[in-house]
Design a protein around this motif. Structure first.
Motif, PDB file in Angstrom:
ATOM      1  N   ILE A  36       6.044  -3.513  -5.393  1.00 55.02           N
ATOM      2  CA  ILE A  36       5.343  -2.806  -6.204  1.00 55.02           C
ATOM      3  C   ILE A  36       5.433  -1.450  -6.178  1.00 55.02           C
ATOM      4  CG2 ILE A  36       4.234  -4.916  -6.930  1.00 55.02           C
ATOM      5  CD1 ILE A  36       1.897  -3.595  -5.475  1.00 55.02           C
ATOM      6  N   THR A  37       5.861  -0.609  -5.069  1.00 57.59           N
ATOM      7  CA  THR A  37       5.520   0.679  -4.752  1.00 57.59           C
ATOM      8  C   THR A  37       6.564   1.249  -3.991  1.00 57.59           C
ATOM      9  OG1 THR A  37       4.181   2.491  -4.453  1.00 57.59           O
ATOM     10  CG2 THR A  37       3.850   0.461  -3.311  1.00 57.59           C
ATOM     11  N   GLU A  38       6.926   2.212  -4.024  1.00 56.07           N
ATOM     12  CA  GLU A  38       7.968   2.870  -2.795  1.00 56.07           C
ATOM     13  C   GLU A  38       6.882   3.368  -1.792  1.00 56.07           C
ATOM     14  OE1 GLU A  38       9.764   6.113  -4.797  1.00 56.07           O
ATOM     15  OE2 GLU A  38      11.017   4.842  -6.459  1.00 56.07           O
ATOM     16  N   MET A  39       5.603   3.530  -1.901  1.00 50.32           N
ATOM     17  CA  MET A  39       4.764   4.076  -0.936  1.00 50.32           C
ATOM     18  C   MET A  39       3.935   2.796  -0.478  1.00 50.32           C
ATOM     19  SD  MET A  39       3.540   7.579  -2.696  1.00 50.32           S
ATOM     20  CE  MET A  39       1.996   7.207  -2.648  1.00 50.32           C
ATOM     21  N   ALA A  40       4.648   1.942   0.362  1.00 53.62           N
ATOM     22  CA  ALA A  40       4.133   0.595   0.725  1.00 53.62           C
ATOM     23  C   ALA A  40       3.191   0.904   1.961  1.00 53.62           C
ATOM     24  CB  ALA A  40       5.430  -0.214   1.252  1.00 53.62           C
ATOM     25  N   GLY A  41       2.259  -0.059   1.865  1.00 49.97           N
ATOM     26  CA  GLY A  41       1.382   0.206   3.073  1.00 49.97           C
ATOM     27  C   GLY A  41      -0.035   0.143   2.637  1.00 49.97           C
ATOM     28  N   ARG A  48      -2.854  10.727  -3.144  1.00 48.75           N
ATOM     29  CA  ARG A  48      -3.527  11.017  -4.797  1.00 48.75           C
ATOM     30  C   ARG A  48      -4.733  11.116  -4.610  1.00 48.75           C
ATOM     31  NH1 ARG A  48      -2.012   5.799  -3.533  1.00 48.75           N
ATOM     32  NH2 ARG A  48       0.305   5.460  -4.250  1.00 48.75           N
ATOM     33  N   PRO A  49      -5.213  12.424  -4.182  1.00 51.59           N
ATOM     34  CA  PRO A  49      -6.918  12.546  -4.012  1.00 51.59           C
ATOM     35  C   PRO A  49      -7.441  12.428  -5.385  1.00 51.59           C
ATOM     36  CG  PRO A  49      -5.505  14.438  -3.423  1.00 51.59           C
ATOM     37  CD  PRO A  49      -4.613  13.492  -3.752  1.00 51.59           C
ATOM     38  N   TYR A  50      -6.579  12.790  -6.514  1.00 54.35           N
ATOM     39  CA  TYR A  50      -7.297  12.703  -7.853  1.00 54.35           C
ATOM     40  C   TYR A  50      -7.706  11.509  -8.276  1.00 54.35           C
ATOM     41  CZ  TYR A  50      -2.369  12.100  -8.261  1.00 54.35           C
ATOM     42  OH  TYR A  50      -1.060  11.253  -7.932  1.00 54.35           O
ATOM     43  N   SER A  51      -7.171  10.341  -7.435  1.00 54.35           N
ATOM     44  CA  SER A  51      -7.696   9.091  -8.098  1.00 54.35           C
ATOM     45  C   SER A  51      -8.977   8.617  -7.486  1.00 54.35           C
ATOM     46  CB  SER A  51      -6.631   7.851  -7.289  1.00 54.35           C
ATOM     47  OG  SER A  51      -6.553   8.034  -5.980  1.00 54.35           O
ATOM     48  N   ARG A  52      -9.443   9.274  -6.514  1.00 52.56           N
ATOM     49  CA  ARG A  52     -10.998   9.038  -5.922  1.00 52.56           C
ATOM     50  C   ARG A  52     -12.217   8.892  -6.926  1.00 52.56           C
ATOM     51  NH1 ARG A  52      -9.863  12.898  -1.578  1.00 52.56           N
ATOM     52  NH2 ARG A  52      -8.853  11.761  -0.063  1.00 52.56           N
ATOM     53  N   GLU A  53     -12.116   9.812  -7.946  1.00 53.68           N
ATOM     54  CA  GLU A  53     -13.018   9.811  -8.934  1.00 53.68           C
ATOM     55  C   GLU A  53     -12.985   8.593  -9.829  1.00 53.68           C
ATOM     56  OE1 GLU A  53     -15.276  12.484 -12.167  1.00 53.68           O
ATOM     57  OE2 GLU A  53     -13.484  13.450 -11.018  1.00 53.68           O
ATOM     58  N   ILE A  54     -11.772   8.518 -10.088  1.00 53.53           N
ATOM     59  CA  ILE A  54     -11.473   7.274 -11.390  1.00 53.53           C
ATOM     60  C   ILE A  54     -11.761   5.850 -10.555  1.00 53.53           C
ATOM     61  CG2 ILE A  54      -9.603   6.026 -12.182  1.00 53.53           C
ATOM     62  CD1 ILE A  54     -10.297   8.984 -13.381  1.00 53.53           C
ATOM     63  N   LEU A  55     -11.324   5.943  -9.225  1.00 53.69           N
ATOM     64  CA  LEU A  55     -11.762   4.601  -8.727  1.00 53.69           C
ATOM     65  C   LEU A  55     -13.149   4.455  -8.367  1.00 53.69           C
ATOM     66  CD1 LEU A  55      -8.917   4.330  -5.703  1.00 53.69           C
ATOM     67  CD2 LEU A  55      -9.346   2.950  -7.675  1.00 53.69           C
ATOM     68  N   GLY A  71       0.778  12.863 -15.073  1.00 52.87           N
ATOM     69  CA  GLY A  71       2.177  13.327 -15.483  1.00 52.87           C
ATOM     70  C   GLY A  71       2.572  11.769 -15.006  1.00 52.87           C
ATOM     71  N   SER A  72       3.895  11.504 -15.462  1.00 58.98           N
ATOM     72  CA  SER A  72       4.370  10.320 -15.167  1.00 58.98           C
ATOM     73  C   SER A  72       4.646  10.197 -13.704  1.00 58.98           C
ATOM     74  CB  SER A  72       5.701  10.238 -15.958  1.00 58.98           C
ATOM     75  OG  SER A  72       6.869  11.381 -15.411  1.00 58.98           O
ATOM     76  N   GLN A  73       4.616   8.844 -13.216  1.00 60.92           N
ATOM     77  CA  GLN A  73       4.899   8.418 -11.842  1.00 60.92           C
ATOM     78  C   GLN A  73       3.874   9.376 -10.771  1.00 60.92           C
ATOM     79  OE1 GLN A  73       7.065   5.916 -10.904  1.00 60.92           O
ATOM     80  NE2 GLN A  73       7.036   5.864 -13.164  1.00 60.92           N
ATOM     81  N   THR A  74       2.789   9.268 -11.431  1.00 58.32           N
ATOM     82  CA  THR A  74       1.867  10.137 -10.406  1.00 58.32           C
ATOM     83  C   THR A  74       0.670   8.949  -9.905  1.00 58.32           C
ATOM     84  OG1 THR A  74       0.448  10.586 -12.432  1.00 58.32           O
ATOM     85  CG2 THR A  74       2.013  12.173 -11.280  1.00 58.32           C
ATOM     86  N   GLY A  75       0.758   7.718 -10.152  1.00 51.74           N
ATOM     87  CA  GLY A  75      -0.145   6.652  -9.602  1.00 51.74           C
ATOM     88  C   GLY A  75      -1.165   6.161 -10.725  1.00 51.74           C
ATOM     89  N   LYS A  76      -0.989   6.338 -11.841  1.00 51.95           N
ATOM     90  CA  LYS A  76      -2.017   5.736 -12.873  1.00 51.95           C
ATOM     91  C   LYS A  76      -2.352   4.547 -12.613  1.00 51.95           C
ATOM     92  CE  LYS A  76       0.032   7.759 -16.392  1.00 51.95           C
ATOM     93  NZ  LYS A  76       1.162   8.262 -15.841  1.00 51.95           N
ATOM     94  N   THR A  77      -1.013   3.847 -13.084  1.00 54.62           N
ATOM     95  CA  THR A  77      -1.069   2.165 -13.080  1.00 54.62           C
ATOM     96  C   THR A  77      -1.514   1.705 -11.766  1.00 54.62           C
ATOM     97  OG1 THR A  77       0.706   2.316 -14.552  1.00 54.62           O
ATOM     98  CG2 THR A  77       0.260   0.215 -13.558  1.00 54.62           C
ATOM     99  N   THR A  78      -1.193   2.063 -10.518  1.00 55.64           N
ATOM    100  CA  THR A  78      -1.791   1.607  -9.212  1.00 55.64           C
ATOM    101  C   THR A  78      -2.930   1.859  -9.211  1.00 55.64           C
ATOM    102  OG1 THR A  78       0.396   2.200  -8.399  1.00 55.64           O
ATOM    103  CG2 THR A  78      -1.535   1.917  -6.796  1.00 55.64           C
ATOM    104  N   THR A  79      -3.438   3.106  -9.701  1.00 53.31           N
ATOM    105  CA  THR A  79      -4.965   3.426  -9.471  1.00 53.31           C
ATOM    106  C   THR A  79      -5.844   2.295 -10.461  1.00 53.31           C
ATOM    107  OG1 THR A  79      -4.625   5.856  -8.940  1.00 53.31           O
ATOM    108  CG2 THR A  79      -7.035   5.106 -10.085  1.00 53.31           C
TER     109      THR A  79
END
Length: 173
Positions: A36-41, A48-55, A71-79
């Motif tokens: 599901i991602t190129e950044m497995a693990g 993606r530090p900008y996702s902390r507040e969202i989570l 922007g596109s491909q910045t982790g929105k859906t993953t977050t």
């Protein structure tokens, strides 16, 4: 035995919750596979530090709406699906995920969300299982996943009826 399983489930439901943020939960529990991602693990907000507040907003009862303009491909859906995963594990309630159309919902569920749940042990334990321990694909379909303590429905948003048919505590659009 059945009694042991019921006791274990009751102990899990009534066990005190860890005092951790959604971000802390995600970083210690969520595994992202190469399916599901190129950044497995293990999920890391350091990438993606900008996702902390969202989570962390997923657990804030004063937050009624979260909007992402990235922007596109910045982790929105993953977050988003990490936040939904926290809801499934820690704060189970009915979830409705609305897509542009039903085909898009099916593709996302089959290609990304169900594999995400299968690959993270914390979520895999909530998936419906058959007697032999495999994921019950009759109860975990592309448009409806009956987790052990909540249900997630995915619908196409082209019809108001699709959206109004479900009681919902978490709405993702």
């Amino acid at each position: 035995t059945l009694a042991d399983k019921l006791l274990a489930q009751a102990l899990e439901i009534f066990a005190p919750r860890k005092d951790e943020t959604v971000t802390e939960w995600a970083e210690s529990n969520v595994f992202l596979s190469e399916r599901i991602t190129e950044m497995a693990g293990l999920f890391r907000t350091s990438e993606r530090p900008y996702s902390r507040e969202i989570l962390d907003s997923f657990a804030d009862p004063t937050v009624k709406k979260i909007s992402l303009c990235w922007g596109s491909q910045t982790g929105k859906t993953t977050t988003i699906y990490v936040g939904v995963g926290w809801g499934i594990d820690v704060a189970p309630s009915p979830i409705l995920w609305v897509w542009s159309n039903e085909k898009q919902a099916r593709v996302f569920a089959n290609d990304r969300f169900i594999p995400f749940c299968e690959d993270s042990a914390v979520l895999a334990r909530h998936l419906p299982k058959t007697l032999d321990g495999k994921v019950d694909r009759d109860r975990a379909t592309a448009l409806r996943i009956e987790f052990d303590r909540c249900t997630l429905n995915m619908v196409g948003g082209q019809s108001q009826r699709n959206v109004r048919n479900f009681p919902v505590s978490l709405l993702v659009m």
